[in-house]
Design a protein around this motif. Structure first.
Motif, PDB file in Angstrom:
ATOM      1  N   CYS A  58     -12.040  -8.401   3.602  1.00  0.00           N
ATOM      2  CA  CYS A  58     -12.890  -7.638   2.184  1.00  0.00           C
ATOM      3  C   CYS A  58     -14.346  -6.832   2.728  1.00  0.00           C
ATOM      4  CB  CYS A  58     -12.904  -8.539   1.117  1.00  0.00           C
ATOM      5  SG  CYS A  58     -11.335  -9.275   0.549  1.00  0.00           S
ATOM      6  N   GLU A  65     -11.684 -15.019   0.138  1.00  0.00           N
ATOM      7  CA  GLU A  65     -10.932 -16.079  -0.852  1.00  0.00           C
ATOM      8  C   GLU A  65      -9.860 -16.871  -0.076  1.00  0.00           C
ATOM      9  OE1 GLU A  65     -12.926 -15.780  -3.753  1.00  0.00           O
ATOM     10  OE2 GLU A  65     -10.965 -16.420  -4.345  1.00  0.00           O
ATOM     11  N   CYS A 118     -16.096  -9.156  -2.054  1.00  0.00           N
ATOM     12  CA  CYS A 118     -14.931 -10.119  -2.023  1.00  0.00           C
ATOM     13  C   CYS A 118     -15.534 -11.138  -3.434  1.00  0.00           C
ATOM     14  CB  CYS A 118     -14.688 -11.079  -1.002  1.00  0.00           C
ATOM     15  SG  CYS A 118     -12.972 -11.954  -1.148  1.00  0.00           S
ATOM     16  N   ASP A 119     -14.502 -11.782  -4.073  1.00  0.00           N
ATOM     17  CA  ASP A 119     -15.132 -12.198  -5.334  1.00  0.00           C
ATOM     18  C   ASP A 119     -16.264 -13.098  -5.422  1.00  0.00           C
ATOM     19  OD1 ASP A 119     -12.275 -11.368  -5.299  1.00  0.00           O
ATOM     20  OD2 ASP A 119     -11.475 -13.486  -6.337  1.00  0.00           O
ATOM     21  N   THR A 170     -11.804  -4.721  -0.739  1.00  0.00           N
ATOM     22  CA  THR A 170     -11.434  -5.907  -1.823  1.00  0.00           C
ATOM     23  C   THR A 170     -10.296  -5.467  -2.539  1.00  0.00           C
ATOM     24  OG1 THR A 170     -12.742  -4.746  -3.431  1.00  0.00           O
ATOM     25  CG2 THR A 170     -13.854  -6.342  -2.085  1.00  0.00           C
ATOM     26  N   CYS A 171      -9.701  -6.408  -3.276  1.00  0.00           N
ATOM     27  CA  CYS A 171      -8.398  -6.339  -3.812  1.00  0.00           C
ATOM     28  C   CYS A 171      -8.388  -5.057  -4.738  1.00  0.00           C
ATOM     29  CB  CYS A 171      -8.240  -7.612  -4.873  1.00  0.00           C
ATOM     30  SG  CYS A 171      -7.716  -8.888  -3.718  1.00  0.00           S
ATOM     31  N   ALA A 217     -13.033  -9.356  -7.851  1.00  0.00           N
ATOM     32  CA  ALA A 217     -14.108  -8.365  -6.832  1.00  0.00           C
ATOM     33  C   ALA A 217     -14.276  -7.116  -7.584  1.00  0.00           C
ATOM     34  CB  ALA A 217     -13.311  -8.192  -5.547  1.00  0.00           C
TER      35      ALA A 217
HETATM   36 FE1  FES Z   1     -11.443 -10.556  -1.114  1.00  0.00          FE
HETATM   37 FE2  FES Z   1      -9.615 -10.083  -3.028  1.00  0.00          FE
HETATM   38  S1  FES Z   1      -9.316 -11.404  -1.395  1.00  0.00           S
HETATM   39  S2  FES Z   1     -11.346  -9.210  -3.098  1.00  0.00           S
END
Ligand code: FES
Length: 604
Positions: free
Chosen positions: A84, A116, A152-153, A224-225, A231
């Protein structure tokens, strides 16, 4: 004894290059050491301390001219374990370019990086460690401003918590979302579609060959997702708080727009150092109220409320969840992104990103909140030209009529619980059912797919001991899988209740963050198989329909789980200091001793 000439010069330089820090009210300026002269080690001789520091950094080839500049630190969270943040090298290069263009000296430094899927027992367990690392490295090293590269989150909240406590001029730079991929003609993205495809595989709607094939399609690039998960939520909240450059939340990781934002971020960080624009002037009560409003309007991740609570807590603000719920009743969801809607982050970017969202929300926002540009949110929005797009709806035509998150209370959650109502099944939001209880994650893993499990579609699945202390680290296990035998019969959703969290990419009728948690002896610990539970989102209530006498009897017999491996190190600190969800799961000793205000302010 007279000093050698070069020491005189150094001492004179200390005075010459001190920076004048002013606040926005143009009060009298305070002179503080700047750049390479900040935070010198105290040997009892400041001239020698500076002499020594400069001697060492000159080993890397710096000149005196470079070292006389304002320094912008750049927190590098690139890591082979964190795709990410896979564009961190390009972002650092661009930030450095911006800093140099503005006359500053950029210096990057590493901190912990949390991804994550590579953070056991859970990324949340490490968030506070990263916040401490960020805060202490900002304090320890000489820098007049800092650019925090996160995505990332847990990284963005960790960095903002650290920056709020360190309180030097700060700009958050988001790594940006991944691109969407394609699978057999269908557009896919992590991780709402990961869960959807896995659910289809569990329900035997697709076979092993296809699930393996889609596994290579869901994440089409670094970043990121690609949905409105945690995120993306934190990126948008960062922009709403004013601590991310305007337009900085949405550019995908691999785009030129993302690199340009990085350059602008570096340039602005120098200006912030010159102006003394510190986080306490940006992360105000009004800014947090704006962020709460945005969290509701974007259909943001439920994790956003925990992280905002933690960041606000560092500034001395207590998030009032009852008032937040009232705000939810008057704030519609405008952003049509998965999991509440249908689009992806790159679509939000093409639709103008957060400036478009904030422009639509304008009547509900505090427009006098300051941003990293030194201008107010209102001044920034004055420059946003409207254009036709179909991702961000108007307040008159929302995708969901009220806010994405509702706050619940009841005898099962005396200190509260939340549900992402915009991603829940409307039929199940008023529901009474029989509890099917799992004592912990292991118990659930062992039994959920057992064909002999006594469970029906109308039942309420309850998972205990996945709260802040319980797991530990409050894993995103609140998205309990539908038992295989029901999934194969076509059941897609059930009411699920836990003291844990769920990924922002997940959807379903899922009650989370039940507080106090089971491991602390909260009422959730008392639930038994066969109890009746009533959920009413319209009444904001979560009730365990068991007599008070029976609950007293159960409490007397209750044995709480003991923390495992908690004798030493970070784990010991974690168990000693972790707070519940209503305090953002921050460590108690990192929060100020007293809170100065509640957010949002009540209209009394
Ligand atoms: Fe890193 Fe979703 S796994 S933003």
């Amino acid at each position: 004894m007279s000093m050698p000439k070069y020491v005189d010069n150094i001492i004179n330089n200390i005075v010459d290059s001190e920076i004048r820090m002013t606040d926005n009210a143009h009060k009298p300026s305070v002179v503080v050491p700047s750049g390479i002269r900040k935070g010198l080690t105290n040997y009892g001789d400041s001239g020698f301390s500076l002499f020594l520091r400069k001697a060492f950094i000159k080993g890397a080839g710096y000149t005196d001219e470079a070292l006389d500049r304002i320094i912008v630190g750049i927190a590098n969270t690139g890591s082979g374990y964190n795709p990410c943040h896979g564009n961190a090298p390009q972002l650092i290069e661009a930030v450095k370019r911006g800093v140099l263009m503005a006359g500053g000296l950029p210096i990057d430094f590493p901190t912990i990086s949390i991804a994550e899927s590579f953070s056991s027992p859970t990324s949340m367990y490490l968030r506070n460690l990263m916040s401490m690392d960020t805060e202490e490295m900002i304090r320890a090293q000489p820098m007049d401003a800092v650019v925090l590269i996160g995505g990332c989150d847990k990284t963005v909240p960790a960095q903002l918590m650290g920056a709020a406590s360190a309180n030097i001029p700060t700009v958050q730079l988001i790594t940006g979302s991944m691109l969407t991929g394609g699978h057999r003609g269908e557009r896919v993205g992590a991780c709402t579609d990961c869960r959807r495809y896995w659910g289809m595989f569990r329900g035997q709607q697709i076979d092993e060959a296809e699930i393996n094939e889609v596994n290579s399609k869901l994440v089409a690039s670094i970043g990121t997702c690609s949905v409105m998960g945690t995120a993306s939520t934190m990126a948008c909240l960062g922009e709403a708080l004013g601590i991310v450059m305007p337009g900085g939340a949405s550019p995908p990781a691999v785009t030129a727009d993302r690199i340009r934002i990085a350059e602008l971020t570096g340039k602005q960080a120098v200006q912030m150092a010159r102006d003394g624009l510190t986080p306490d002037k940006i992360l105000t009560a009004k800014a947090f109220e704006n962020a709460l409003r945005v969290l509701l309007a974007i259909g943001g991740s439920t994790n956003g409320i925990i992280h905002l609570t933690a960041i606000a807590g560092r500034m001395g603000f207590e998030i009032d969840l009852e008032a937040f719920d009232r705000m939810s009743r008057e704030t519609p969801v405008l952003v049509d992104l998965k999991p509440s809607g249908q689009f992806y982050m790159e679509d939000l970017h093409f639709a103008g990103g957060m400036p478009t969202v904030l422009r639509e929300l304008r009547p509900l926002l505090h427009l006098d909140a300051l941003t990293v540009t030194g201008r107010t949110l209102g001044e920034e929005l004055d420059e946003v030209a409207p254009f036709a797009q179909h991702v961000v709806r108007s307040i008159a035509d929302p995708i969901y009529p009220v806010g994405g998150i509702a706050f619940l209370r009841g005898n099962l959650a005396p200190e509260g619980a939340i549900i992402k109502q915009s991603a829940a099944n409307p039929v199940l939001m008023e529901h009474e059912g029989r509890a099917v209880v799992f004592e912990n994650s292991e118990d659930m893993a062992n039994r959920i797919d057992d064909p002999a499990l006594d469970v029906n579609a109308d039942d309420v699945l309850v998972l205990k001991n996945i709260g802040p202390l319980g797991a530990p680290g409050m894993p995103e296990a609140g998205y309990l899988p539908i038992p295989k035998k029901l999934a194969r019969a076509g059941v897609k959703d059930m009411v699920r209740i836990s003291d844990g969290r769920m990924s922002g990419t997940a959807a379903g009728t899922i009650v989370l963050h039940v507080t106090p948690e089971a491991a602390l002896g909260g009422p959730l610990a008392l639930v038994q198989n066969g109890d009746r539970i009533r959920l009413s989102v319209s009444a904001r209530s979560l009730e365990l329909l068991v007599s008070a006498d029976e609950l007293v009897r159960r409490r007397e017999a209750l044995v709480l789980p003991k923390p495992v491996d908690a004798e030493r190190g970070y784990r010991r600190l974690f168990f000693e200091q972790i707070t519940q969800a209503d305090k953002g799961c921050d460590f108690e000793f990192l929060r100020p001793p007293t809170m100065i205000a509640r957010v949002p302010a009540r209209d009394e």
